[in-house]
Design a protein around this motif. Structure first.
Motif, PDB file in Angstrom:
ATOM      1  N   THR B 329      24.329 -45.981  34.898  1.00 34.90           N
ATOM      2  CA  THR B 329      25.051 -45.844  33.864  1.00 34.90           C
ATOM      3  C   THR B 329      25.863 -44.569  33.885  1.00 34.90           C
ATOM      4  OG1 THR B 329      23.327 -43.489  33.368  1.00 34.90           O
ATOM      5  CG2 THR B 329      22.211 -45.496  32.477  1.00 34.90           C
ATOM      6  N   ASP B 330      26.093 -43.657  32.398  1.00 36.05           N
ATOM      7  CA  ASP B 330      27.730 -43.076  32.822  1.00 36.05           C
ATOM      8  C   ASP B 330      26.843 -42.026  33.305  1.00 36.05           C
ATOM      9  OD1 ASP B 330      28.094 -44.855  29.764  1.00 36.05           O
ATOM     10  OD2 ASP B 330      30.272 -44.638  31.153  1.00 36.05           O
TER      11      ASP B 330
ATOM     12  N   ASN C 124      28.274 -41.193  24.631  1.00 36.58           N
ATOM     13  CA  ASN C 124      28.793 -38.741  24.960  1.00 36.58           C
ATOM     14  C   ASN C 124      27.180 -38.402  24.642  1.00 36.58           C
ATOM     15  OD1 ASN C 124      30.793 -39.438  23.920  1.00 36.58           O
ATOM     16  ND2 ASN C 124      30.817 -39.833  22.070  1.00 36.58           N
ATOM     17  N   GLU C 125      26.350 -38.830  24.113  1.00 39.03           N
ATOM     18  CA  GLU C 125      24.821 -38.179  24.654  1.00 39.03           C
ATOM     19  C   GLU C 125      24.301 -38.018  25.537  1.00 39.03           C
ATOM     20  OE1 GLU C 125      20.831 -38.559  22.131  1.00 39.03           O
ATOM     21  OE2 GLU C 125      20.924 -40.761  23.667  1.00 39.03           O
ATOM     22  N   GLU C 126      24.590 -39.560  26.965  1.00 40.63           N
ATOM     23  CA  GLU C 126      24.294 -39.632  27.856  1.00 40.63           C
ATOM     24  C   GLU C 126      25.174 -38.473  29.061  1.00 40.63           C
ATOM     25  OE1 GLU C 126      21.985 -41.599  28.696  1.00 40.63           O
ATOM     26  OE2 GLU C 126      22.571 -41.477  31.578  1.00 40.63           O
ATOM     27  N   GLN C 128      26.497 -36.060  28.018  1.00 39.59           N
ATOM     28  CA  GLN C 128      25.985 -34.223  27.467  1.00 39.59           C
ATOM     29  C   GLN C 128      24.734 -34.219  27.971  1.00 39.59           C
ATOM     30  OE1 GLN C 128      26.379 -34.566  23.092  1.00 39.59           O
ATOM     31  NE2 GLN C 128      24.863 -32.794  23.222  1.00 39.59           N
ATOM     32  N   ILE C 129      23.980 -35.017  28.465  1.00 38.60           N
ATOM     33  CA  ILE C 129      22.609 -35.051  29.050  1.00 38.60           C
ATOM     34  C   ILE C 129      22.373 -34.216  30.424  1.00 38.60           C
ATOM     35  CG2 ILE C 129      20.567 -35.931  29.197  1.00 38.60           C
ATOM     36  CD1 ILE C 129      20.546 -37.583  27.185  1.00 38.60           C
ATOM     37  N   ALA C 130      23.616 -35.519  30.998  1.00 44.35           N
ATOM     38  CA  ALA C 130      23.883 -35.240  32.524  1.00 44.35           C
ATOM     39  C   ALA C 130      24.984 -33.790  33.033  1.00 44.35           C
ATOM     40  CB  ALA C 130      25.185 -36.206  32.784  1.00 44.35           C
ATOM     41  N   ASN C 131      25.561 -33.872  31.969  1.00 49.07           N
ATOM     42  CA  ASN C 131      25.506 -32.658  32.220  1.00 49.07           C
ATOM     43  C   ASN C 131      24.951 -31.314  32.134  1.00 49.07           C
ATOM     44  OD1 ASN C 131      28.818 -31.876  32.378  1.00 49.07           O
ATOM     45  ND2 ASN C 131      29.468 -32.794  30.285  1.00 49.07           N
TER      46      ASN C 131
END
Lengths: 325, 369, 254
Positions: B329-330, C124-126, C128-131
């Motif tokens: 995923t991203d 976008n959510e992804e 944000q979570i990754a950050n």
């Protein structure tokens, strides 16, 4: 005196299913391997008397046939354990991996049997599928003026003897107790100095052997073909699921339930509700589903701590009423 | 002597049907860890639904009321199959949709009691479902009992040249295979795919992270069973007939072998497995054709080899040929890692596009000059 | 803020003939670190399992922020803000650390079947979570571990990732089942330091089962003692430590 045909069939099928399903439960309980190759042990057990009687061109005494079936099934099961399951378990295979390996084993043995049959049919110049072995049994025995089907009598005797011996073995002998210990608590059993490998091997031999005896019992009941075991696998699984894949005695009860559903219930449904006889496999499957729904097997099969919404909703409704009171 | 085109038209549809099945099974076992040992049941449902709907619609459209399994129906179908192209195409599409829905629904319903129990019970139940269905269909008269249905209209029966007709079918199966592959890849490389993998690893821990495990499993079984149903429908249109005994448990095992050999949890692996086994399949068929009177049917040998091969793969290379990849995923971008595979492909397309545009402008500029 | 975040009222649970919990009532105050101790087999894990929806209590009730939660499924419990860890950490062994941590946030848009193939719906959510995951990993001093497979992480790192589930999942209450089991004393102490740091900064509540009582007592506000499925004693660490009943139970139990 005439006994109804349905009743005879029910008894007969009960004997057959119990001989086939109880060893399946035993092998799952001890080794935690759900063996799809179980059906092929049954088939081989049914074919051994055919091979002997056709190969030698004689009719075989039932005792020799039973013993040779048992031996063949036991050897086959031991080989499957030693060659496939044991190495995989040592490599920490998951239950799914073991299942698929057992399926591979099943396909291999089944088509090896097909290949062997096509060679033997040519060299012996005889039909080997949809056939029966020549076994030395009179067609009926006259007992106190009642004509009894000798094949049925032999099957019932076989069930009684096999299960008495199995119970005695599991309860009284040291090896039998070791098998039970391994089934209930493998880690603890190993701490007490039981050799896991040896015990499992014996358990496999017994379950394969009994399944093969089930195959022999089938061969004096109906035609034998390479698909014999596969055609019975649905019912055998259903019996074992009723036993939760744990309890041998409840598996036996499962055999009674399934055989009566297939031979008595379907007749009743047919007579009073016009249900077609072809719905027979549906009944076994329905019983299997109901068992899983009503008694979700937790520990043995591994389960999820999850309650369906409907039941949860009902219980919440009930509770709300309690709170109001 | 060896005709590559006729080989292609006879082999490719089978390959893509098996590849679709393998992709479905891979989503179930490779990603979600659900041991579907009754895949063949949903395949069979799709096949029978497609056969039944197309025969019924065709016969009633032309005003015949023979039972669809009767000899009259088969003979009539031979006459009417190629008359109205739009009917063939629309019946084909309708059959695919119905096959998806009915097989998916069956998957959803059958899975319901088994979602809470462990793999052994799930395996037993679905395997038994497949066996039950086969035995039942053998006695079920409306679809012809054990003889099944014959004379199912080919979607391109109106094309007179058989080669073009078969090539069109090859293109259709290829398109469906690609669509299924893309859909499953998108699903797998998303937060949903990550949740699927968490269920495979430890469903209780996944449940404790708020994932509605039974619902996800049921959804996935709906989708995967439905797509298996589409494969079944394609198979029926390819063969022109359907019978219960085409759907024995061994077929399930064959698809399992493809997934395990190719690599669980890797969609490319599933397709690779399908490629290998369908070629093996073809090879035995050719052997059978060349040596008409063999002592042992080569099919037996093929099955024996398959059985042994799977056990060997499970023992010595349990990951299969192509190992599993991480969920792309991203999120990886935050850590400066490579993107999804097709992010690279889209980047390549963009570059190509830029060059094409430049070339175009250059051409135009030249012309206007 | 003084009202309890979690309230257990008269909960009983039997397994066959064994009474695992008998009429247990307790409260966890918002923003506190509450401990739960007791000898082996005293019903601590059973109580956790009842709170997190693994078991349904035979009688009694559980309230979370005034809402009745017993009988809910484990996933629903997580989604209202109670996270738990396990005695033996249950990470997803063959997934990477990043994937493991990305799984924790609840209600992700991309976790629905229909939205999953549409990248735009969740990207976008992804990110944000990754950050957030990246920052947490930095905080844990395990920057490079994001692409390591979870089964190859060290014991301390596993515990950190396990504890991070509650933070990423925006849990209000975190139940920790023996967080320091199987790690060194120093690692355990740093874990508890982190827990009390989180309590202050993130306004989280902790309810902790722990065998290392010495360690636990340095950090908790309030302690409950279970013995044979019953609440034996409660109070501040000092009160409990001097309670003769507790001493007797521990000596008798050991």
């Amino acid at each position: 005196m005439e006994v109804p045909r349905e009743l005879i069939n029910t008894t007969w099928y009960t004997c057959l299913y119990s001989l086939m399903a109880v060893p399946l439960t035993l092998s799952y309980r001890t080794s935690k391997v759900l063996n799809f190759a179980h059906g092929i042990y049954i088939t081989i057990g049914a074919y051994i008397p055919v091979f002997i009687s056709r190969g030698l061109g004689i009719s075989v005494s039932p005792i020799i046939a039973i013993l040779s079936s048992f031996t063949a099934g036991a050897i086959l099961a031991m080989v499957s354990h030693l060659a496939v399951f044991s190495p995989l378990i040592k490599r920490k295979a998951t239950p799914v991996t073991l299942m698929i390996a057992s399926m591979g084993l099943w396909i291999f043995i089944k088509y090896a049997l097909y290949a062997a049959l096509s060679i033997l049919q040519r060299s012996w110049m005889t039909q080997l599928t949809y056939t029966n072995p020549n076994i030395d049994i009179p067609s009926s025995i006259s007992f106190m003026g009642i004509e009894i089907n000798a094949r049925l009598l032999l099957t019932i005797l076989l069930v009684i003897v096999v299960f008495t011996l199995l119970t005695l073995f599991l309860m009284k002998t040291k090896t039998g107790m070791a098998i039970r210990a391994i089934a209930d608590n493998p880690e603890l059993a190993q701490l007490t100095g039981i050799s896991r490998e040896k015990t499992l091997l014996i358990a496999w031999a017994i379950s394969g052997g009994i399944a093969a005896i089930g195959g022999f019992a089938w061969s004096i009941f109906a035609y034998v073909s390479p698909e014999t075991g596969d055609n019975l696998i649905l019912q055998v699984f259903a019996c074992s699921v009723i036993g939760g894949l744990v309890s041998l005695s409840i598996t036996f009860i499962g055999a009674i339930i399934i055989s009566s559903a297939e031979n008595l219930l379907i007749i009743l449904l047919n007579r009073y509700f016009g249900v077609e006889l072809s719905f027979r496999p549906f009944l076994s499957f329905l019983i299997l589903l109901l068992t899983i729904l009503i008694r979700p097997p937790a520990g043995a099969g591994g389960g999820l701590p999850y309650r369906y919404k409907i039941t949860g909703y009902i219980s919440r409704l009930l509770r709300r009423r309690e709170e109001n009171v | 002597m060896f005709d590559i085109v006729s080989f292609l038209v006879s082999w490719f549809p089978i390959f893509s049907i098996y590849a679709i099945l393998a992709l479905c099974l891979n989503m179930e076992i490779g990603y979600t860890g659900m041991a579907n040992f009754g895949l063949v049941a949903f395949y069979a449902i799709g096949a029978f639904v497609a056969g039944y709907t197309s025969m019924t619609i065709f016969l009633s459209f032309y005003g015949y009321n023979y039972p669809i399994y009767s000899l009259d129906a088969i003979i009539t179908m031979g006459k009417i199959a190629g008359r109205t192209p739009w009917l063939n195409i629309s019946v084909f599409i309708l059959s695919l949709i119905l096959a998806f829905l009915v097989a998916g629904l069956a998957g959803y319903l059958v899975s319901f009691p088994t979602l809470r129990v462990g793999p052994a019970f799930l395996g037993i139940t679905i395997l038994s479902f497949g066996e039950m269905l086969r035995v039942f269909m053998k006695h079920f008269q409306p679809t012809g009992g054990s003889y099944g249905l014959l004379g199912i209209p080919h979607p391109f029966a109106w094309v007179s040249d058989p080669l073009i007709k078969n090539l069109l079918f090859v293109i259709v199966t290829l398109v469906i295979l690609i669509l299924v592959f893309i859909y499953f890849e998108l699903l797998a490389n998303s937060p949903y795919g990550r949740a699927l993998k968490s269920i495979r690893e430890d469903e209780i821990a996944s449940l404790c992270l708020g994932k509605p495990v039974p619902r996800i499993k049921a959804e996935l079984l709906f989708v995967a069973s439905g797509v298996s149903g589409i494969a079944g429908a394609l198979y029926v249109f390819y063969l022109g007939s359907v019978a219960p005994d085409m759907f024995v448990t061994a077929v399930t095992f064959e698809v399992w072998s493809m997934v395990i050999l190719g690599g669980r949890g890797n969609n490319m692996g599933a397709i690779l497995g399908a490629l290998i086994f369908s070629l093996l399949n073809r090879a035995t068929a050719i052997l059978n054709f060349i040596f008409l009177d063999l002592l042992i049917d080569p099919n037996y040998i093929r099955w024996m080899i398959t059985g042994i091969l799977i056990i060997i793969v499970l023992m010595y290379r349990p990951k299969g040929i192509l190992a599993e990849k991480t969920v792309k995923t991203d999120a990886w971008r935050i850590f400066g890692e490579a993107q999804r595979d097709w992010d690279r492909i889209t980047a390549m397309i963009q570059v190509a596009n830029r060059y094409l545009k430049r070339a175009f402008h250059w051409l135009i500029g030249r012309e206007t000059k | 803020m003084t009202n309890p975040i979690l309230e257990v009222r008269n909960v009983s649970k039997r397994f066959g003939g064994v009474e695992a919990l008998r009429d247990v009532s307790l409260e966890v105050k918002r923003g506190s670190i509450t401990g739960l101790i007791g000898p082996n087999g005293s019903g601590k894990s059973t109580l956790f399992n009842v709170i997190t929806g693994f078991y349904k209590p035979d009688s009694g009730s559980v309230y979370f922020e005034g809402r009745r939660i017993d009988g809910l499924n484990p996933n629903e419990i997580y989604n209202i803000g109670i996270a738990r860890t396990f005695q033996i950490p249950r990470l997803f062994g063959s997934l990477t650390t990043l994937e493991n941590m990305m799984l924790s946030p609840r209600g992700q848009k991309g976790e629905s079947l229909l939205r999953a193939p549409l990248r735009k719906a969740w990207v976008n959510e992804e990110l944000q979570i990754a950050n957030e995951v990246k920052n947490l990993l930095k905080e844990f001093n395990m920057d490079g571990a994001y692409r390591m497979v979870a089964s190859s992480l060290s014991g301390g790192h596993v515990k950190m990732v396990e504890t991070s589930k509650g933070i990423l999942g925006r849990a209000k209450l975190i139940l920790l089942d023996e967080p320091t089991a199987g790690v060194h004393y120093a690692v355990g102490r740093s874990l508890f330091e982190y827990i009390s740091y989180l309590r202050k900064t993130a306004n989280l509540t902790f309810f902790i089962i722990e065998h290392r009582i010495d360690l636990l007592f340095d950090y908790v506000d309030y302690v409950y003692v279970l013995h044979m499925g019953r609440l034996l004693s409660q109070g501040t660490p000092e009160e409990v430590a001097s309670d003769p009943k507790v001493i007797e139970a521990y000596i008798g139990g050991a």
